[in-house]
Design a protein around this motif. Structure first.
Motif, PDB file in Angstrom:
ATOM      1  N   GLY A  63     -23.926  -3.308   2.152  1.00  0.00           N
ATOM      2  CA  GLY A  63     -24.909  -3.231   3.224  1.00  0.00           C
ATOM      3  C   GLY A  63     -24.370  -2.597   4.495  1.00  0.00           C
ATOM      4  O   GLY A  63     -24.948  -2.768   5.569  1.00  0.00           O
ATOM      5  N   SER A  64     -23.269  -1.838   4.396  1.00  0.00           N
ATOM      6  CA  SER A  64     -22.599  -1.288   5.572  1.00  0.00           C
ATOM      7  C   SER A  64     -23.473  -0.281   6.325  1.00  0.00           C
ATOM      8  O   SER A  64     -23.822   0.775   5.782  1.00  0.00           O
ATOM      9  N   PRO A  65     -23.810  -0.553   7.604  1.00  0.00           N
ATOM     10  CA  PRO A  65     -24.577   0.419   8.394  1.00  0.00           C
ATOM     11  C   PRO A  65     -23.822   1.737   8.575  1.00  0.00           C
ATOM     12  O   PRO A  65     -24.437   2.806   8.617  1.00  0.00           O
ATOM     13  N   GLU A  66     -22.494   1.662   8.701  1.00  0.00           N
ATOM     14  CA  GLU A  66     -21.681   2.871   8.863  1.00  0.00           C
ATOM     15  C   GLU A  66     -21.781   3.763   7.632  1.00  0.00           C
ATOM     16  O   GLU A  66     -21.880   4.985   7.725  1.00  0.00           O
ATOM     17  N   LEU A  67     -21.784   3.139   6.451  1.00  0.00           N
ATOM     18  CA  LEU A  67     -21.869   3.908   5.210  1.00  0.00           C
ATOM     19  C   LEU A  67     -23.256   4.519   5.052  1.00  0.00           C
ATOM     20  O   LEU A  67     -23.396   5.645   4.561  1.00  0.00           O
ATOM     21  N   ILE A  68     -24.272   3.802   5.474  1.00  0.00           N
ATOM     22  CA  ILE A  68     -25.636   4.327   5.424  1.00  0.00           C
ATOM     23  C   ILE A  68     -25.753   5.568   6.312  1.00  0.00           C
ATOM     24  O   ILE A  68     -26.321   6.596   5.913  1.00  0.00           O
ATOM     25  N   ALA A  69     -25.207   5.482   7.532  1.00  0.00           N
ATOM     26  CA  ALA A  69     -25.255   6.613   8.463  1.00  0.00           C
ATOM     27  C   ALA A  69     -24.446   7.792   7.934  1.00  0.00           C
ATOM     28  O   ALA A  69     -24.856   8.960   8.061  1.00  0.00           O
ATOM     29  N   LEU A  70     -23.302   7.510   7.322  1.00  0.00           N
ATOM     30  CA  LEU A  70     -22.465   8.575   6.782  1.00  0.00           C
ATOM     31  C   LEU A  70     -23.171   9.304   5.642  1.00  0.00           C
ATOM     32  O   LEU A  70     -23.128  10.539   5.556  1.00  0.00           O
ATOM     33  N   LEU A  71     -23.829   8.566   4.766  1.00  0.00           N
ATOM     34  CA  LEU A  71     -24.549   9.191   3.655  1.00  0.00           C
ATOM     35  C   LEU A  71     -25.634  10.119   4.188  1.00  0.00           C
ATOM     36  O   LEU A  71     -25.801  11.242   3.679  1.00  0.00           O
ATOM     37  N   MET A  84       0.825  -1.207   0.000  1.00  0.00           N
ATOM     38  CA  MET A  84       0.000   0.000   0.000  1.00  0.00           C
ATOM     39  C   MET A  84       0.860   1.258   0.000  1.00  0.00           C
ATOM     40  O   MET A  84       0.599   2.206  -0.751  1.00  0.00           O
ATOM     41  N   ARG A  85       1.918   1.253   0.828  1.00  0.00           N
ATOM     42  CA  ARG A  85       2.805   2.414   0.881  1.00  0.00           C
ATOM     43  C   ARG A  85       3.546   2.600  -0.437  1.00  0.00           C
ATOM     44  O   ARG A  85       3.710   3.726  -0.909  1.00  0.00           O
ATOM     45  N   GLN A  86       3.970   1.498  -1.054  1.00  0.00           N
ATOM     46  CA  GLN A  86       4.642   1.593  -2.356  1.00  0.00           C
ATOM     47  C   GLN A  86       3.712   2.196  -3.405  1.00  0.00           C
ATOM     48  O   GLN A  86       4.135   3.022  -4.223  1.00  0.00           O
ATOM     49  N   LEU A  87       2.464   1.783  -3.385  1.00  0.00           N
ATOM     50  CA  LEU A  87       1.500   2.342  -4.329  1.00  0.00           C
ATOM     51  C   LEU A  87       1.313   3.839  -4.102  1.00  0.00           C
ATOM     52  O   LEU A  87       1.322   4.629  -5.055  1.00  0.00           O
ATOM     53  N   LEU A  88       1.168   4.234  -2.847  1.00  0.00           N
ATOM     54  CA  LEU A  88       0.947   5.644  -2.538  1.00  0.00           C
ATOM     55  C   LEU A  88       2.153   6.507  -2.933  1.00  0.00           C
ATOM     56  O   LEU A  88       2.001   7.551  -3.568  1.00  0.00           O
ATOM     57  N   VAL A  89       3.336   6.048  -2.553  1.00  0.00           N
ATOM     58  CA  VAL A  89       4.550   6.810  -2.884  1.00  0.00           C
ATOM     59  C   VAL A  89       4.775   6.831  -4.397  1.00  0.00           C
ATOM     60  O   VAL A  89       5.182   7.849  -4.966  1.00  0.00           O
ATOM     61  N   GLY A  90       4.491   5.708  -5.046  1.00  0.00           N
ATOM     62  CA  GLY A  90       4.685   5.633  -6.491  1.00  0.00           C
ATOM     63  C   GLY A  90       3.793   6.582  -7.268  1.00  0.00           C
ATOM     64  O   GLY A  90       4.107   6.933  -8.412  1.00  0.00           O
ATOM     65  N   LEU A  91       2.684   7.000  -6.684  1.00  0.00           N
ATOM     66  CA  LEU A  91       1.765   7.917  -7.365  1.00  0.00           C
ATOM     67  C   LEU A  91       2.166   9.383  -7.205  1.00  0.00           C
ATOM     68  O   LEU A  91       1.622  10.250  -7.896  1.00  0.00           O
ATOM     69  N   GLU A  92       3.083   9.683  -6.285  1.00  0.00           N
ATOM     70  CA  GLU A  92       3.523  11.064  -6.107  1.00  0.00           C
ATOM     71  C   GLU A  92       4.193  11.579  -7.382  1.00  0.00           C
ATOM     72  O   GLU A  92       4.825  10.811  -8.105  1.00  0.00           O
ATOM     73  N   PRO A  93       3.999  12.855  -7.709  1.00  0.00           N
ATOM     74  CA  PRO A  93       3.448  13.936  -6.872  1.00  0.00           C
ATOM     75  C   PRO A  93       1.919  14.038  -6.896  1.00  0.00           C
ATOM     76  O   PRO A  93       1.367  14.981  -6.339  1.00  0.00           O
ATOM     77  N   PHE A  94       1.248  13.106  -7.556  1.00  0.00           N
ATOM     78  CA  PHE A  94      -0.213  13.172  -7.606  1.00  0.00           C
ATOM     79  C   PHE A  94      -0.810  12.727  -6.269  1.00  0.00           C
ATOM     80  O   PHE A  94      -0.314  11.786  -5.648  1.00  0.00           O
ATOM     81  N   PRO A  95      -1.886  13.360  -5.814  1.00  0.00           N
ATOM     82  CA  PRO A  95      -2.496  13.015  -4.522  1.00  0.00           C
ATOM     83  C   PRO A  95      -3.095  11.614  -4.539  1.00  0.00           C
ATOM     84  O   PRO A  95      -3.697  11.187  -5.534  1.00  0.00           O
ATOM     85  N   ALA A  96      -2.956  10.900  -3.429  1.00  0.00           N
ATOM     86  CA  ALA A  96      -3.553   9.570  -3.293  1.00  0.00           C
ATOM     87  C   ALA A  96      -3.699   9.246  -1.812  1.00  0.00           C
ATOM     88  O   ALA A  96      -2.906   9.692  -0.986  1.00  0.00           O
ATOM     89  N   LEU A  97      -4.701   8.468  -1.481  1.00  0.00           N
ATOM     90  CA  LEU A  97      -4.925   8.048  -0.102  1.00  0.00           C
ATOM     91  C   LEU A  97      -5.496   6.640  -0.083  1.00  0.00           C
ATOM     92  O   LEU A  97      -6.141   6.200  -1.031  1.00  0.00           O
ATOM     93  N   ALA A  98      -5.217   5.937   1.007  1.00  0.00           N
ATOM     94  CA  ALA A  98      -5.779   4.605   1.222  1.00  0.00           C
ATOM     95  C   ALA A  98      -6.962   4.733   2.159  1.00  0.00           C
ATOM     96  O   ALA A  98      -6.894   5.458   3.160  1.00  0.00           O
ATOM     97  N   ILE A  99      -8.060   4.036   1.840  1.00  0.00           N
ATOM     98  CA  ILE A  99      -9.279   4.121   2.635  1.00  0.00           C
ATOM     99  C   ILE A  99      -9.842   2.722   2.873  1.00  0.00           C
ATOM    100  O   ILE A  99      -9.509   1.773   2.152  1.00  0.00           O
ATOM    101  N   ASP A 100     -10.711   2.600   3.900  1.00  0.00           N
ATOM    102  CA  ASP A 100     -11.435   1.353   4.089  1.00  0.00           C
ATOM    103  C   ASP A 100     -12.793   1.468   3.403  1.00  0.00           C
ATOM    104  O   ASP A 100     -13.072   2.472   2.730  1.00  0.00           O
ATOM    105  N   GLN A 101     -13.667   0.466   3.573  1.00  0.00           N
ATOM    106  CA  GLN A 101     -14.913   0.471   2.818  1.00  0.00           C
ATOM    107  C   GLN A 101     -15.861   1.600   3.231  1.00  0.00           C
ATOM    108  O   GLN A 101     -16.771   1.963   2.474  1.00  0.00           O
ATOM    109  N   ASN A 102     -15.637   2.183   4.409  1.00  0.00           N
ATOM    110  CA  ASN A 102     -16.460   3.299   4.866  1.00  0.00           C
ATOM    111  C   ASN A 102     -15.782   4.642   4.629  1.00  0.00           C
ATOM    112  O   ASN A 102     -16.208   5.650   5.175  1.00  0.00           O
TER     113      ASN A 102
END
Length: 259
Positions: free
Chosen positions: A176-184, A94-112
């Motif tokens: 079906g994530s309840p967290e995603l439903i609440a966030l929306l 994951m870190r290699q992917l993020l660094v490899g994309l620089e200088p373009f912005p990128a972030l790692a996220i979970d399903q929520n």
């Protein structure tokens, strides 16, 4: 979702995928009668059969574990902490992917859309955001659409909101994530103009993110990368969200910035 039995959960996901019992039975190479008996609790399926049916329905790994527990079986898919020793190769990749994309912005996220990691390119997007929004777990969508977040700098805010809400709706249907439903529900309460879901122009290929920065307008195309063949819940729910220049001026600013 209030269902509890394995049959109820299986039926829920079959209906979510808009499949009849006949269609699912055909995909799973079983009989409609047997599938009906599983859904109504008249038959007790093996763990292998349940996993097989989940595969045909593309049930998220987290929900597969829930279905197995409802049937009286132990969960199959682990959920190790991302900080654990076993997950070191995933963190490194994951870190290699993020660094490899620089200088373009990128972030790692979970399903929520909670932020797991970011690269140096994200500094441009995150500048000026209220520090309170970074309280863990910082959420990428909340940072984007909150009035004290990026929202004030997003030129096409209504269009971008519409794009994100559409993606969230698809994510809710898939997980079906309840967290995603609440966030929306929370994000819909934020100001930002009427949501725009207009037809694309003849030459439009994506919905861009148009951002004010130091008196300039920057334009980005977003892309999502996921890990192939995940075998545990943690990896299955990780994604890399990256932002590439959508025009020459944006690319010039990003690639000429000092490292």
């Amino acid at each position: 979702m209030t269902t509890q039995t394995a049959g109820d959960l299986l039926r829920h996901w079959r209906l979510e995928r808009r499949l009849s019992q006949l269609e699912l039975a055909g995909r799973a190479e079983t009989s409609t009668r047997h599938l009906s008996f599983i859904e109504t609790g008249r038959a007790t399926p093996s763990r292998t059969m349940l996993v097989h049916l989940c595969e045909q329905l593309e049930v998220p790994l987290r929900e597969r574990n829930r279905l197995l527990l409802a049937a009286g079986y132990a969960p199959v898919y682990g959920e190790p902490s991302l900080d654990s020793l076993a997950m070191a190769p995933v963190r490194d990749a994951m870190r290699q992917l993020l660094v490899g994309l620089e200088p373009f912005p990128a972030l790692a996220i979970d399903q929520n859309w909670n932020i797991v990691d970011v690269n140096a390119g994200m500094a441009l997007m995150l500048e000026g955001i209220d520090p309170a929004l970074f309280t863990a777990p910082a959420n990428a969508l909340r940072l984007s659409l909150h009035p004290d977040g990026m929202a004030g700098r997003i030129i096409n805010l209504a269009e971008w909101r519409g794009h994100l809400f559409e993606r969230m709706t698809r994510g809710i249907e898939a997980t079906g994530s309840p967290e995603l439903i609440a966030l929306l529900a929370e994000l819909r309460e934020y100001p930002g103009g009427e949501i725009e879901l207009s037809l694309p122009a003849p030459d439009q290929v994506v919905v861009p993110l148009r951002l004010r920065h130091d008196g300039q307008e920057l334009s980005f195309i977003s892309a999502t990368t996921v890990f192939g063949t995940p075998m545990n819940v943690t990896v299955a729910e990780l994604a890399i969200e990256s932002f590439y220049p959508a025009d020459v001026a944006t690319k010039k600013l990003l690639t000429s910035a000092p490292s």
